[in-house]
Write a protein that holds these residues in place. Structure first.
Motif, PDB file in Angstrom:
ATOM      1  N   LEU A 127      44.036  40.852   8.008  1.00  0.00           N
ATOM      2  CA  LEU A 127      43.752  41.909   6.878  1.00  0.00           C
ATOM      3  C   LEU A 127      42.650  42.832   7.283  1.00  0.00           C
ATOM      4  O   LEU A 127      41.516  42.273   7.689  1.00  0.00           O
ATOM      5  CB  LEU A 127      43.625  41.075   5.577  1.00  0.00           C
ATOM      6  CG  LEU A 127      44.602  40.164   5.382  1.00  0.00           C
ATOM      7  CD1 LEU A 127      44.199  39.307   3.994  1.00  0.00           C
ATOM      8  CD2 LEU A 127      45.938  40.629   5.282  1.00  0.00           C
ATOM      9  N   VAL A 128      42.747  44.080   7.190  1.00  0.00           N
ATOM     10  CA  VAL A 128      41.870  45.139   7.723  1.00  0.00           C
ATOM     11  C   VAL A 128      41.537  46.086   6.373  1.00  0.00           C
ATOM     12  O   VAL A 128      42.371  46.406   5.578  1.00  0.00           O
ATOM     13  CB  VAL A 128      42.329  45.850   8.762  1.00  0.00           C
ATOM     14  CG1 VAL A 128      41.116  46.959   9.323  1.00  0.00           C
ATOM     15  CG2 VAL A 128      42.699  45.037   9.929  1.00  0.00           C
ATOM     16  N   GLY A 129      40.419  46.300   6.003  1.00  0.00           N
ATOM     17  CA  GLY A 129      40.117  47.252   4.895  1.00  0.00           C
ATOM     18  C   GLY A 129      39.043  46.816   4.157  1.00  0.00           C
ATOM     19  O   GLY A 129      37.902  46.217   4.433  1.00  0.00           O
ATOM     20  N   GLU A 130      39.383  46.838   2.798  1.00  0.00           N
ATOM     21  CA  GLU A 130      38.402  46.360   1.648  1.00  0.00           C
ATOM     22  C   GLU A 130      39.038  45.516   0.753  1.00  0.00           C
ATOM     23  O   GLU A 130      40.144  45.365   0.523  1.00  0.00           O
ATOM     24  CB  GLU A 130      37.865  47.540   0.835  1.00  0.00           C
ATOM     25  CG  GLU A 130      37.047  48.520   1.892  1.00  0.00           C
ATOM     26  CD  GLU A 130      36.783  49.795   1.122  1.00  0.00           C
ATOM     27  OE1 GLU A 130      35.525  49.983   0.678  1.00  0.00           O
ATOM     28  OE2 GLU A 130      37.890  50.722   1.028  1.00  0.00           O
ATOM     29  N   GLU A 131      38.146  44.466   0.143  1.00  0.00           N
ATOM     30  CA  GLU A 131      38.870  43.523  -0.974  1.00  0.00           C
ATOM     31  C   GLU A 131      39.725  43.971  -1.954  1.00  0.00           C
ATOM     32  O   GLU A 131      39.363  45.226  -2.370  1.00  0.00           O
ATOM     33  CB  GLU A 131      37.611  42.839  -1.592  1.00  0.00           C
ATOM     34  CG  GLU A 131      37.937  41.793  -2.529  1.00  0.00           C
ATOM     35  CD  GLU A 131      36.614  41.375  -3.405  1.00  0.00           C
ATOM     36  OE1 GLU A 131      36.972  40.818  -4.667  1.00  0.00           O
ATOM     37  OE2 GLU A 131      35.648  41.341  -2.949  1.00  0.00           O
ATOM     38  N   THR A 132      40.699  43.391  -2.180  1.00  0.00           N
ATOM     39  CA  THR A 132      41.743  43.864  -2.912  1.00  0.00           C
ATOM     40  C   THR A 132      41.375  43.814  -4.557  1.00  0.00           C
ATOM     41  O   THR A 132      40.505  43.170  -4.929  1.00  0.00           O
ATOM     42  CB  THR A 132      42.922  43.019  -2.970  1.00  0.00           C
ATOM     43  OG1 THR A 132      42.778  41.631  -3.251  1.00  0.00           O
ATOM     44  CG2 THR A 132      43.488  42.914  -1.621  1.00  0.00           C
ATOM     45  N   GLY A 133      42.084  44.923  -5.312  1.00  0.00           N
ATOM     46  CA  GLY A 133      41.692  44.677  -6.857  1.00  0.00           C
ATOM     47  C   GLY A 133      42.342  43.552  -7.489  1.00  0.00           C
ATOM     48  O   GLY A 133      41.678  43.075  -8.356  1.00  0.00           O
ATOM     49  N   ASP A 179      39.811  40.102   6.660  1.00  0.00           N
ATOM     50  CA  ASP A 179      39.401  39.495   7.698  1.00  0.00           C
ATOM     51  C   ASP A 179      38.288  40.316   8.571  1.00  0.00           C
ATOM     52  O   ASP A 179      37.594  40.008   8.730  1.00  0.00           O
ATOM     53  CB  ASP A 179      40.446  39.189   8.852  1.00  0.00           C
ATOM     54  CG  ASP A 179      41.635  38.091   8.090  1.00  0.00           C
ATOM     55  OD1 ASP A 179      40.834  37.065   7.507  1.00  0.00           O
ATOM     56  OD2 ASP A 179      42.929  38.220   8.019  1.00  0.00           O
ATOM     57  N   VAL A 180      38.955  41.586   8.525  1.00  0.00           N
ATOM     58  CA  VAL A 180      37.812  42.925   9.136  1.00  0.00           C
ATOM     59  C   VAL A 180      37.468  43.640   8.090  1.00  0.00           C
ATOM     60  O   VAL A 180      38.474  44.573   7.530  1.00  0.00           O
ATOM     61  CB  VAL A 180      38.691  43.530  10.323  1.00  0.00           C
ATOM     62  CG1 VAL A 180      37.487  44.486  11.081  1.00  0.00           C
ATOM     63  CG2 VAL A 180      39.131  42.308  11.374  1.00  0.00           C
ATOM     64  N   LYS A 181      36.392  43.767   7.502  1.00  0.00           N
ATOM     65  CA  LYS A 181      35.959  44.861   6.709  1.00  0.00           C
ATOM     66  C   LYS A 181      35.569  46.139   7.212  1.00  0.00           C
ATOM     67  O   LYS A 181      34.851  46.324   8.053  1.00  0.00           O
ATOM     68  CB  LYS A 181      34.824  44.270   5.713  1.00  0.00           C
ATOM     69  CG  LYS A 181      34.370  45.247   4.678  1.00  0.00           C
ATOM     70  CD  LYS A 181      33.145  44.749   3.622  1.00  0.00           C
ATOM     71  CE  LYS A 181      32.689  45.727   2.961  1.00  0.00           C
ATOM     72  NZ  LYS A 181      31.786  45.294   1.949  1.00  0.00           N
ATOM     73  N   VAL A 182      36.496  46.951   6.705  1.00  0.00           N
ATOM     74  CA  VAL A 182      36.021  48.278   7.378  1.00  0.00           C
ATOM     75  C   VAL A 182      36.225  49.276   6.141  1.00  0.00           C
ATOM     76  O   VAL A 182      37.199  49.400   5.584  1.00  0.00           O
ATOM     77  CB  VAL A 182      37.198  48.845   8.125  1.00  0.00           C
ATOM     78  CG1 VAL A 182      36.835  50.425   8.715  1.00  0.00           C
ATOM     79  CG2 VAL A 182      37.269  48.074   9.604  1.00  0.00           C
ATOM     80  N   SER A 183      34.924  49.962   5.686  1.00  0.00           N
ATOM     81  CA  SER A 183      34.840  50.710   4.344  1.00  0.00           C
ATOM     82  C   SER A 183      35.208  52.217   4.745  1.00  0.00           C
ATOM     83  O   SER A 183      35.210  52.702   5.861  1.00  0.00           O
ATOM     84  CB  SER A 183      33.534  50.641   3.904  1.00  0.00           C
ATOM     85  OG  SER A 183      32.915  49.147   3.899  1.00  0.00           O
ATOM     86  N   GLU A 184      35.618  52.570   3.493  1.00  0.00           N
ATOM     87  CA  GLU A 184      36.164  54.071   3.699  1.00  0.00           C
ATOM     88  C   GLU A 184      34.955  54.833   2.750  1.00  0.00           C
ATOM     89  O   GLU A 184      34.607  54.490   1.598  1.00  0.00           O
ATOM     90  CB  GLU A 184      37.359  54.325   3.004  1.00  0.00           C
ATOM     91  CG  GLU A 184      38.041  55.837   2.984  1.00  0.00           C
ATOM     92  CD  GLU A 184      39.408  55.754   2.474  1.00  0.00           C
ATOM     93  OE1 GLU A 184      40.219  56.503   2.970  1.00  0.00           O
ATOM     94  OE2 GLU A 184      39.439  55.424   1.453  1.00  0.00           O
ATOM     95  N   THR A 185      34.618  55.839   3.123  1.00  0.00           N
ATOM     96  CA  THR A 185      33.393  56.576   2.648  1.00  0.00           C
ATOM     97  C   THR A 185      34.080  57.865   2.040  1.00  0.00           C
ATOM     98  O   THR A 185      35.207  58.355   2.174  1.00  0.00           O
ATOM     99  CB  THR A 185      32.265  57.074   3.417  1.00  0.00           C
ATOM    100  OG1 THR A 185      32.824  58.032   4.507  1.00  0.00           O
ATOM    101  CG2 THR A 185      31.490  55.962   4.235  1.00  0.00           C
ATOM    102  N   MET A 186      33.225  58.365   0.935  1.00  0.00           N
ATOM    103  CA  MET A 186      33.900  59.993   0.371  1.00  0.00           C
ATOM    104  C   MET A 186      33.942  60.878   1.629  1.00  0.00           C
ATOM    105  O   MET A 186      34.913  61.872   1.374  1.00  0.00           O
ATOM    106  CB  MET A 186      32.653  60.267  -0.702  1.00  0.00           C
ATOM    107  CG  MET A 186      33.126  61.679  -1.430  1.00  0.00           C
ATOM    108  SD  MET A 186      34.550  61.216  -2.258  1.00  0.00           S
ATOM    109  CE  MET A 186      34.031  60.238  -3.725  1.00  0.00           C
TER     110      MET A 186
END
Length: 210
Positions: A127-133, A179-186
């Motif tokens: 899983l890649v990205g940010e924590e789900t809502g 599993d891999v946190k990758v944040s998206e910025t403005m």
């Protein structure tokens, strides 16, 4: 698999998808709990129906009533709603056997969280990205009872079915953590960049190298 900004869907859909990702029989969810035997009937059956729709639904109501009533059962003092997803499912013959990456973010809810929670628990995907809502340990959804708030008159949908993935619960009261946190910025959004997808493509390129 990209389920970012995915507000959910049906259990049938995600159960079908999972059957292409698991090479062995599996059970997607635990038995879904309701408050009482009559809970499935509290779904505003006639809501937003025009005259013809109302007339048709009136004729069909006996079938709806008996269908929903006989879809519930009682076990150990609790009521449950029958679904195919809480039974053992077989994998598809052409199941995918490669490495699976799943993109998630804070706008992944409901069925998409059930799916990712199960995939993570069973170690079927990265899983890649940010924590789900949506919560890791389940959601209250399935079908809804719409209640009108007395002052604002806003119609508030209230889920009546507790749906929980067939996993070992984390009890963290959080969403599905990547599993891999990758944040998206403005800045990424304004410049139409996708650092989360870029991370996956870079990782795939690395694995292709001899």
């Amino acid at each position: 698999i990209d389920i970012r900004n995915n507000y959910g869907g049906s259990l049938e859909e995600i159960n079908n998808l999972y059957s292409y990702l698991s090479s062995e029989p599996y059970t997607l969810i635990k038995p879904s709990q309701v408050i009482s035997k009559s809970s499935p009937l509290k779904t505003n059956y006639f809501r937003k129906s025009g005259f013809l729709q109302y007339a048709f639904k009136t004729l069909m109501y006996p079938a709806f009533f008996f269908g929903q009533t006989f879809s519930t059962y009682k076990k150990d003092g609790k009521f449950y709603y029958k679904t195919r997803a809480d039974k053992v499912s077989k994998p598809k013959n052409d199941v995918f056997k490669g490495k699976v990456f799943v993109l998630i973010n804070g706008s992944s809810f409901s069925a998409s969280s059930i799916l990712t929670s199960k995939l993570k628990n069973d170690k079927k995907a990265v899983l890649v990205g940010e924590e789900t809502g949506g919560a890791n340990d389940g959601t209250v959804a399935g079908f809804y009872s719409f209640q009108t708030l007395p002052n604002s008159k806003i119609d508030l949908p209230i889920g009546v079915l507790l749906v929980q993935p067939n996993i070992t619960f984390t009890d963290t009261k959080k969403g599905v953590v990547p599993d891999v946190k990758v944040s998206e910025t403005m800045e990424d959004i304004l410049e139409k960049k996708d650092p989360q997808l870029d991370w996956i493509t870079t990782e795939i390129d690395k694995e292709k190298r001899p």
